[in-house]
Design a protein around this motif. Structure first.
Motif, short mmCIF file in Angstrom:
data_model
loop_
_atom_site.label_atom_id
_atom_site.label_comp_id
_atom_site.label_asym_id
_atom_site.label_seq_id
_atom_site.Cartn_x
_atom_site.Cartn_y
_atom_site.Cartn_z
N GLU A 61 62.54 15.52 115.17
CA GLU A 61 63.54 15.43 116.23
C GLU A 61 64.85 15.06 115.55
O GLU A 61 64.93 14.05 114.87
CB GLU A 61 63.13 14.35 117.24
CG GLU A 61 64.14 14.18 118.36
CD GLU A 61 63.77 13.02 119.27
OE1 GLU A 61 63.88 13.19 120.48
OE2 GLU A 61 63.39 11.95 118.75
N THR A 63 68.95 14.43 115.99
CA THR A 63 70.10 14.19 116.87
C THR A 63 71.36 14.24 116.01
O THR A 63 71.48 13.52 115.02
CB THR A 63 70.00 12.82 117.56
OG1 THR A 63 68.83 12.81 118.37
CG2 THR A 63 71.23 12.55 118.42
N SER A 85 68.43 17.98 124.51
CA SER A 85 69.57 17.40 125.23
C SER A 85 70.86 17.78 124.54
O SER A 85 70.89 18.06 123.34
CB SER A 85 69.44 15.87 125.32
OG SER A 85 69.55 15.28 124.05
N GLY A 86 71.92 17.78 125.33
CA GLY A 86 73.25 18.04 124.79
C GLY A 86 73.57 19.50 124.58
O GLY A 86 72.87 20.40 125.04
N ALA A 118 75.79 19.69 116.12
CA ALA A 118 76.58 19.38 117.31
C ALA A 118 77.80 20.30 117.37
O ALA A 118 78.08 21.04 116.43
CB ALA A 118 77.02 17.92 117.26
N SER A 123 77.29 15.88 121.38
CA SER A 123 76.11 15.68 120.56
C SER A 123 75.01 16.64 121.04
O SER A 123 75.10 17.21 122.14
CB SER A 123 75.63 14.23 120.65
OG SER A 123 75.26 13.91 121.97
N THR A 125 70.50 17.18 120.59
CA THR A 125 69.20 16.80 120.03
C THR A 125 68.27 17.99 120.16
O THR A 125 68.23 18.64 121.21
CB THR A 125 68.60 15.59 120.77
OG1 THR A 125 69.49 14.48 120.62
CG2 THR A 125 67.23 15.21 120.21
N HIS A 126 67.54 18.26 119.08
CA HIS A 126 66.53 19.33 119.14
C HIS A 126 65.32 18.95 118.31
O HIS A 126 65.39 18.08 117.44
CB HIS A 126 67.11 20.67 118.67
CG HIS A 126 67.55 20.74 117.25
ND1 HIS A 126 66.74 20.42 116.17
CD2 HIS A 126 68.74 21.09 116.71
CE1 HIS A 126 67.41 20.59 115.04
NE2 HIS A 126 68.64 20.99 115.34
#
Length: 151
Positions: A61, A63, A85-86, A118, A123, A125-126
């Motif tokens: 993960e 970020t 997210s993001g 990013a 930002s 996350t993946h």
């Protein structure tokens, strides 16, 4: 006949006797580290999701804070990015950079040079999932320049 039934019962029961239990690793227990400045620009936090327990497949993960990104790199068996997210950017060498957002899944084919991270203001996350070939899951290249990132 009785001996055959006993043997059959033992054979059928054997998998249960050797079965393992599920294991849960809590998010906060996985740990992680800042991405190496050799391979990342800006602040990237990398937390292992699982090591190569599944046939040389691993996942992390990642970020990226605004402005952070990976260096150019390839994967011998490809890489799957699952954005959780993001909003971020991903770019294949020689192509235009593309937006990736929460819910998107990005497939990077084997040996295709790319970077991801990013945007300059958001930002992302993946989960990054890749398979090792001959003991290696990634081949790092040069860092993405500010011009390449912002261009």
């Amino acid at each position: 006949m009785k001996r055959t039934l006993v043997t059959l019962a033992l054979v059928l029961a054997a998998p249960a006797a050797f079965a393992q239990s599920m294991e849960i690793t809590r998010h906060g227990d996985r740990g992680g580290d800042l991405g190496s400045p050799d391979f990342f620009t800006g602040t990237a936090f990398v937390a292992p999701v699982f090591s190569p327990e599944m046939g040389d497949v691993s996942a992390g993960e990642v970020t990226f804070l605004p402005g952070a990104r990976s260096a150019w790199h390839t994967h011998p068996a490809g890489q799957m990015l699952i954005v959780t997210s993001g909003t971020g950017w991903v770019q294949e060498r020689g192509q235009e950079k593309q937006v990736m957002q929460a819910g998107d899944v990005v497939w990077c084919p084997p040996d295709v040079e790319h970077w991801h991270g990013a945007t300059d203001t958001t930002s992302v996350t993946h989960y990054a999932v890749q398979q090792a070939v001959d003991g290696s899951a990634v081949n790092w290249g040069t860092k993405v320049t500010d011009e390449e990132f912002g261009g």
